[in-house]
Design an enzyme around this catalytic site. Sequence first.
Site, PDB file in Angstrom:
ATOM      1  N   ALA A 184     -25.143 -39.789  70.353  1.00  0.00           N
ATOM      2  CA  ALA A 184     -24.290 -40.714  70.079  1.00  0.00           C
ATOM      3  C   ALA A 184     -24.780 -41.737  68.699  1.00  0.00           C
ATOM      4  CB  ALA A 184     -24.008 -41.385  71.296  1.00  0.00           C
ATOM      5  N   HIS A 185     -23.829 -42.642  68.420  1.00  0.00           N
ATOM      6  CA  HIS A 185     -24.024 -43.425  67.452  1.00  0.00           C
ATOM      7  C   HIS A 185     -25.312 -44.388  67.694  1.00  0.00           C
ATOM      8  CE1 HIS A 185     -20.754 -46.389  69.231  1.00  0.00           C
ATOM      9  NE2 HIS A 185     -21.667 -46.110  69.807  1.00  0.00           N
TER      10      HIS A 185
END
Length: 329
Positions: free
Chosen positions: A231-232
Amino acid sequence: MDDTAGDRVIRSVAPVVRAQEGQVCYILSRKNRKELETCMASAILCDPGLASIVPGHIAVLQTKMPHSAFAMAGAFLHPLAMRPSPVTSEGGGVSPAAYVDPTARLEDGVTVEPMAVVGAHAHIGSGTRIGAGAVVGADVQIGRNCSIAAGASVVAALIGNNVIIHNGARIGQDGFGFAPGPRGMLKIVQIGRVIIQDNVEIGANTTIDRGAMDDTVIGEGTKIDNQVQIAHNVHIGRHCGIASGAGIAGSTKIGNGVLIGGASGINGHISIGDGVQIAAMSGVVADIPPGLRYGGIPARPMKDFLREMAEKMSQVDDRAKRRGEKNND
Protein backbone atom coordinates in the site's frame (compact mmCIF):
# COMPACT_ATOMS: atom_id res chain seq x y z
CA MET A 1 34.13 -41.01 -7.42
CA ASP A 2 35.18 -41.69 -11.02
CA ASP A 3 38.64 -40.25 -11.88
CA THR A 4 37.19 -38.92 -15.16
CA ALA A 5 34.62 -36.76 -13.38
CA GLY A 6 36.54 -33.62 -14.34
CA ASP A 7 35.83 -34.35 -18.01
CA ARG A 8 32.05 -34.42 -17.61
CA VAL A 9 30.01 -31.76 -19.40
CA ILE A 10 27.11 -30.15 -17.52
CA ARG A 11 24.40 -28.69 -19.74
CA SER A 12 21.47 -28.00 -17.41
CA VAL A 13 20.09 -28.14 -13.88
CA ALA A 14 17.42 -30.51 -12.53
CA PRO A 15 15.85 -31.65 -9.26
CA VAL A 16 17.58 -34.60 -7.67
CA VAL A 17 14.55 -36.87 -8.16
CA ARG A 18 14.81 -36.80 -11.98
CA ALA A 19 18.33 -35.56 -12.75
CA GLN A 20 20.01 -37.32 -15.70
CA GLU A 21 23.42 -37.42 -17.33
CA GLY A 22 24.62 -33.92 -18.25
CA GLN A 23 22.68 -32.31 -15.39
CA VAL A 24 23.61 -30.97 -11.97
CA CYS A 25 21.34 -31.10 -8.90
CA TYR A 26 21.67 -30.36 -5.19
CA ILE A 27 20.62 -31.71 -1.78
CA LEU A 28 20.24 -29.96 1.57
CA SER A 29 19.70 -32.85 4.00
CA ARG A 30 19.76 -36.60 4.49
CA LYS A 31 16.04 -36.64 3.70
CA ASN A 32 17.10 -36.87 0.05
CA ARG A 33 18.80 -40.25 0.57
CA LYS A 34 15.93 -42.20 -1.04
CA GLU A 35 15.86 -39.93 -4.11
CA LEU A 36 19.60 -40.41 -4.58
CA GLU A 37 19.07 -44.13 -5.20
CA THR A 38 17.68 -43.42 -8.69
CA CYS A 39 19.53 -40.17 -9.39
CA MET A 40 21.60 -40.25 -12.58
CA ALA A 41 23.00 -36.70 -12.43
CA SER A 42 26.53 -36.06 -13.62
CA ALA A 43 27.21 -33.90 -10.55
CA ILE A 44 25.60 -32.86 -7.30
CA LEU A 45 26.10 -29.87 -5.01
CA CYS A 46 25.99 -30.61 -1.30
CA ASP A 47 27.45 -29.81 2.09
CA PRO A 48 30.67 -31.73 2.84
CA GLY A 49 28.81 -33.52 5.63
CA LEU A 50 26.46 -35.11 3.09
CA ALA A 51 29.07 -36.28 0.59
CA SER A 52 29.14 -39.80 2.07
CA ILE A 53 25.50 -40.52 1.11
CA VAL A 54 25.97 -39.65 -2.57
CA PRO A 55 26.30 -42.69 -4.88
CA GLY A 56 29.76 -43.23 -6.36
CA HIS A 57 28.69 -42.58 -9.96
CA ILE A 58 27.80 -38.93 -9.19
CA ALA A 59 30.54 -36.31 -8.98
CA VAL A 60 30.29 -34.40 -5.69
CA LEU A 61 30.80 -30.65 -5.64
CA GLN A 62 31.17 -29.74 -1.98
CA THR A 63 30.03 -26.36 -0.70
CA LYS A 64 28.74 -24.93 2.55
CA MET A 65 26.02 -23.15 0.56
CA PRO A 66 24.59 -25.68 -1.93
CA HIS A 67 21.35 -23.77 -2.46
CA SER A 68 23.19 -20.59 -3.43
CA ALA A 69 25.68 -22.51 -5.56
CA PHE A 70 22.79 -24.20 -7.40
CA ALA A 71 21.22 -20.79 -8.06
CA MET A 72 24.48 -19.54 -9.56
CA ALA A 73 24.81 -22.68 -11.68
CA GLY A 74 21.28 -22.19 -12.97
CA ALA A 75 21.99 -18.59 -13.91
CA PHE A 76 25.14 -19.63 -15.77
CA LEU A 77 23.55 -22.57 -17.62
CA HIS A 78 20.18 -20.93 -18.36
CA PRO A 79 20.87 -17.20 -18.74
CA LEU A 80 17.77 -16.54 -20.86
CA ALA A 81 15.54 -17.93 -18.12
CA MET A 82 16.71 -15.28 -15.67
CA ARG A 83 14.36 -12.66 -17.13
CA PRO A 84 10.93 -12.62 -18.77
CA SER A 85 11.17 -13.91 -22.34
CA PRO A 86 10.34 -11.75 -25.38
CA VAL A 87 6.84 -12.32 -26.71
CA THR A 88 7.71 -11.90 -30.40
CA SER A 89 10.65 -12.79 -32.60
CA GLU A 90 11.36 -9.15 -33.47
CA GLY A 91 14.85 -7.93 -32.76
CA GLY A 92 15.82 -4.97 -30.60
CA GLY A 93 14.70 -1.40 -30.97
CA VAL A 94 11.20 0.04 -31.00
CA SER A 95 8.55 -2.11 -32.68
CA PRO A 96 6.50 -0.36 -35.38
CA ALA A 97 3.45 -1.62 -33.47
CA ALA A 98 4.47 0.21 -30.25
CA TYR A 99 3.79 3.84 -29.33
CA VAL A 100 6.54 6.01 -27.89
CA ASP A 101 5.65 9.61 -27.13
CA PRO A 102 7.85 12.05 -29.04
CA THR A 103 8.98 13.67 -25.78
CA ALA A 104 10.14 10.37 -24.25
CA ARG A 105 13.89 9.77 -24.09
CA LEU A 106 15.20 6.27 -24.79
CA GLU A 107 18.90 5.52 -24.55
CA ASP A 108 20.60 3.30 -27.13
CA GLY A 109 19.77 -0.38 -26.79
CA VAL A 110 16.22 -0.05 -25.45
CA THR A 111 13.68 -2.57 -26.77
CA VAL A 112 9.98 -1.74 -26.92
CA GLU A 113 7.80 -4.66 -28.00
CA PRO A 114 4.52 -4.50 -29.96
CA MET A 115 1.52 -2.73 -28.39
CA ALA A 116 3.61 -1.24 -25.58
CA VAL A 117 3.10 2.43 -24.76
CA VAL A 118 5.76 4.83 -23.46
CA GLY A 119 4.34 8.08 -22.16
CA ALA A 120 5.36 11.69 -22.34
CA HIS A 121 8.74 12.68 -20.90
CA ALA A 122 9.50 9.12 -19.79
CA HIS A 123 13.19 8.21 -19.62
CA ILE A 124 14.37 4.60 -20.20
CA GLY A 125 17.97 3.44 -19.82
CA SER A 126 20.01 1.31 -22.21
CA GLY A 127 19.52 -2.44 -22.22
CA THR A 128 15.98 -2.23 -20.86
CA ARG A 129 13.14 -4.17 -22.48
CA ILE A 130 9.53 -3.00 -22.36
CA GLY A 131 7.32 -6.03 -22.99
CA ALA A 132 4.34 -6.39 -25.29
CA GLY A 133 1.32 -4.44 -24.09
CA ALA A 134 3.17 -2.86 -21.18
CA VAL A 135 2.47 0.75 -20.23
CA VAL A 136 5.14 3.18 -19.06
CA GLY A 137 3.45 6.34 -17.83
CA ALA A 138 4.34 9.98 -18.25
CA ASP A 139 7.49 11.17 -16.45
CA VAL A 140 8.43 7.63 -15.36
CA GLN A 141 12.17 6.98 -15.15
CA ILE A 142 13.48 3.45 -15.65
CA GLY A 143 17.17 2.60 -15.29
CA ARG A 144 19.41 0.35 -17.33
CA ASN A 145 19.13 -3.38 -18.00
CA CYS A 146 15.60 -3.63 -16.64
CA SER A 147 12.80 -5.93 -17.78
CA ILE A 148 9.21 -4.70 -17.75
CA ALA A 149 7.28 -7.80 -18.81
CA ALA A 150 4.19 -8.09 -20.98
CA GLY A 151 1.06 -6.41 -19.67
CA ALA A 152 2.73 -4.63 -16.76
CA SER A 153 2.00 -0.98 -16.03
CA VAL A 154 4.42 1.47 -14.45
CA VAL A 155 3.24 4.98 -13.60
CA ALA A 156 4.35 7.62 -11.09
CA ALA A 157 7.58 5.69 -10.54
CA LEU A 158 11.35 6.02 -10.40
CA ILE A 159 13.04 2.67 -11.06
CA GLY A 160 16.71 1.83 -10.67
CA ASN A 161 18.98 -0.51 -12.64
CA ASN A 162 18.62 -4.28 -13.15
CA VAL A 163 15.01 -4.32 -11.99
CA ILE A 164 12.65 -7.09 -13.15
CA ILE A 165 8.90 -6.48 -13.15
CA HIS A 166 6.91 -9.54 -14.21
CA ASN A 167 3.74 -9.88 -16.27
CA GLY A 168 0.72 -7.94 -15.16
CA ALA A 169 2.33 -6.15 -12.22
CA ARG A 170 0.88 -2.75 -11.38
CA ILE A 171 3.27 -0.11 -10.14
CA GLY A 172 2.33 3.41 -9.09
CA GLN A 173 -1.47 3.46 -9.15
CA ASP A 174 -3.43 5.36 -6.48
CA GLY A 175 -3.42 3.97 -2.98
CA PHE A 176 -6.57 3.33 -0.97
CA GLY A 177 -7.01 6.73 0.62
CA PHE A 178 -10.46 7.98 1.61
CA ALA A 179 -11.90 10.11 4.39
CA PRO A 180 -15.43 9.41 5.63
CA GLY A 181 -17.74 12.42 5.38
CA PRO A 182 -21.44 13.21 5.80
CA ARG A 183 -22.01 12.48 2.11
CA GLY A 184 -19.87 9.39 1.91
CA MET A 185 -16.20 8.60 1.33
CA LEU A 186 -14.03 11.47 0.10
CA LYS A 187 -10.95 10.62 -1.95
CA ILE A 188 -7.63 11.77 -0.52
CA VAL A 189 -5.27 12.97 -3.21
CA GLN A 190 -2.46 10.55 -4.12
CA ILE A 191 0.50 12.50 -5.52
CA GLY A 192 3.57 10.58 -4.30
CA ARG A 193 5.72 8.15 -6.27
CA VAL A 194 7.00 4.60 -6.11
CA ILE A 195 10.78 4.41 -5.83
CA ILE A 196 12.25 1.00 -6.68
CA GLN A 197 15.97 0.67 -6.07
CA ASP A 198 18.52 -1.46 -7.97
CA ASN A 199 18.25 -5.25 -8.37
CA VAL A 200 14.65 -5.57 -7.20
CA GLU A 201 12.38 -8.28 -8.66
CA ILE A 202 8.59 -7.96 -8.55
CA GLY A 203 6.30 -10.90 -9.29
CA ALA A 204 3.34 -11.22 -11.62
CA ASN A 205 0.14 -9.36 -10.70
CA THR A 206 1.73 -7.71 -7.68
CA THR A 207 0.57 -4.17 -6.94
CA ILE A 208 2.62 -1.39 -5.39
CA ASP A 209 0.69 1.82 -4.74
CA ARG A 210 2.19 5.26 -5.11
CA GLY A 211 2.60 7.35 -1.98
CA ALA A 212 -0.18 9.66 -0.91
CA MET A 213 2.11 12.67 -0.50
CA ASP A 214 5.42 11.01 0.34
CA ASP A 215 6.89 8.05 -1.60
CA THR A 216 6.49 4.31 -1.44
CA VAL A 217 10.02 2.82 -1.39
CA ILE A 218 11.28 -0.69 -2.23
CA GLY A 219 14.89 -1.17 -1.14
CA GLU A 220 17.80 -2.54 -3.13
CA GLY A 221 17.86 -6.28 -3.80
CA THR A 222 14.40 -6.99 -2.40
CA LYS A 223 12.46 -9.84 -4.04
CA ILE A 224 8.66 -9.76 -4.10
CA ASP A 225 6.56 -12.76 -5.14
CA ASN A 226 3.37 -12.85 -7.22
CA GLN A 227 0.09 -11.28 -6.08
CA VAL A 228 1.49 -9.20 -3.24
CA GLN A 229 -0.22 -5.94 -2.25
CA ILE A 230 1.96 -3.08 -1.00
CA ALA A 231 0.00 0.00 0.00
CA HIS A 232 0.87 3.68 -0.19
CA ASN A 233 3.79 5.13 1.79
CA VAL A 234 5.20 1.71 2.73
CA HIS A 235 8.99 1.65 3.08
CA ILE A 236 10.66 -1.74 2.55
CA GLY A 237 14.37 -2.12 3.26
CA ARG A 238 17.16 -3.84 1.37
CA HIS A 239 17.32 -7.56 0.53
CA CYS A 240 13.90 -8.50 1.88
CA GLY A 241 11.84 -11.47 0.66
CA ILE A 242 8.03 -11.29 0.50
CA ALA A 243 6.09 -14.39 -0.51
CA SER A 244 2.89 -14.68 -2.53
CA GLY A 245 -0.38 -13.26 -1.26
CA ALA A 246 1.09 -11.06 1.46
CA GLY A 247 -0.49 -7.68 2.07
CA ILE A 248 1.23 -4.69 3.66
CA ALA A 249 -0.98 -1.82 4.76
CA GLY A 250 -0.09 1.85 4.37
CA SER A 251 2.81 3.70 5.98
CA THR A 252 4.41 0.60 7.48
CA LYS A 253 8.21 0.58 7.75
CA ILE A 254 10.01 -2.71 7.10
CA GLY A 255 13.72 -3.04 7.83
CA ASN A 256 16.53 -4.75 5.94
CA GLY A 257 16.67 -8.51 5.42
CA VAL A 258 13.08 -9.14 6.51
CA LEU A 259 11.35 -12.36 5.33
CA ILE A 260 7.54 -12.39 5.13
CA GLY A 261 5.70 -15.67 4.53
CA GLY A 262 2.89 -16.12 2.03
CA ALA A 263 -0.65 -14.88 2.75
CA SER A 264 0.52 -12.81 5.72
CA GLY A 265 -1.13 -9.53 6.58
CA ILE A 266 0.86 -6.59 7.96
CA ASN A 267 -1.02 -3.80 9.74
CA GLY A 268 -0.48 -0.16 8.75
CA HIS A 269 1.62 2.45 10.54
CA ILE A 270 3.86 -0.09 12.31
CA SER A 271 7.57 -0.92 12.17
CA ILE A 272 9.18 -4.30 11.45
CA GLY A 273 12.83 -4.42 12.52
CA ASP A 274 15.85 -5.64 10.56
CA GLY A 275 16.16 -9.39 10.08
CA VAL A 276 12.65 -10.26 11.27
CA GLN A 277 11.07 -13.50 9.97
CA ILE A 278 7.28 -13.75 9.76
CA ALA A 279 5.66 -17.16 9.23
CA ALA A 280 3.14 -17.78 6.46
CA MET A 281 -0.49 -16.81 7.10
CA SER A 282 0.40 -14.58 10.04
CA GLY A 283 -1.38 -11.40 11.05
CA VAL A 284 0.99 -8.72 12.31
CA VAL A 285 -0.80 -6.01 14.28
CA ALA A 286 2.02 -4.25 16.16
CA ASP A 287 5.72 -3.41 15.93
CA ILE A 288 8.25 -6.26 15.88
CA PRO A 289 11.76 -5.62 17.24
CA PRO A 290 14.78 -6.55 15.09
CA GLY A 291 15.91 -10.15 14.67
CA LEU A 292 12.81 -11.94 15.98
CA ARG A 293 10.72 -14.74 14.46
CA TYR A 294 6.94 -14.27 14.68
CA GLY A 295 3.93 -16.30 13.63
CA GLY A 296 0.19 -16.74 14.12
CA ILE A 297 -2.86 -14.48 14.31
CA PRO A 298 -2.19 -12.18 15.98
CA ALA A 299 1.52 -12.69 15.36
CA ARG A 300 3.61 -13.37 18.46
CA PRO A 301 7.09 -14.80 19.10
CA MET A 302 7.46 -18.10 17.26
CA LYS A 303 8.17 -20.18 20.37
CA ASP A 304 4.92 -18.94 21.96
CA PHE A 305 2.96 -19.60 18.76
CA LEU A 306 4.35 -23.13 18.39
CA ARG A 307 3.71 -23.95 22.07
CA GLU A 308 0.10 -22.77 21.79
CA MET A 309 -0.40 -24.77 18.59
CA ALA A 310 1.00 -27.90 20.27
CA GLU A 311 -1.35 -27.40 23.23
CA LYS A 312 -4.36 -26.99 20.91
CA MET A 313 -3.43 -30.09 18.92
CA SER A 314 -3.09 -32.04 22.16
CA GLN A 315 -6.56 -30.90 23.21
CA VAL A 316 -7.97 -31.95 19.86
CA ASP A 317 -6.37 -35.38 20.21
CA ASP A 318 -7.75 -35.74 23.75
CA ARG A 319 -11.29 -34.90 22.61
CA ALA A 320 -11.04 -37.35 19.72
CA LYS A 321 -9.81 -40.05 22.09
CA ARG A 322 -12.68 -39.44 24.52
CA ARG A 323 -15.21 -39.60 21.69
CA GLY A 324 -13.71 -42.86 20.50
CA GLU A 325 -13.87 -44.36 24.02
CA LYS A 326 -17.50 -43.21 24.40
CA ASN A 327 -18.47 -44.80 21.06
CA ASN A 328 -16.89 -48.09 22.14
CA ASP A 329 -18.90 -48.27 25.37
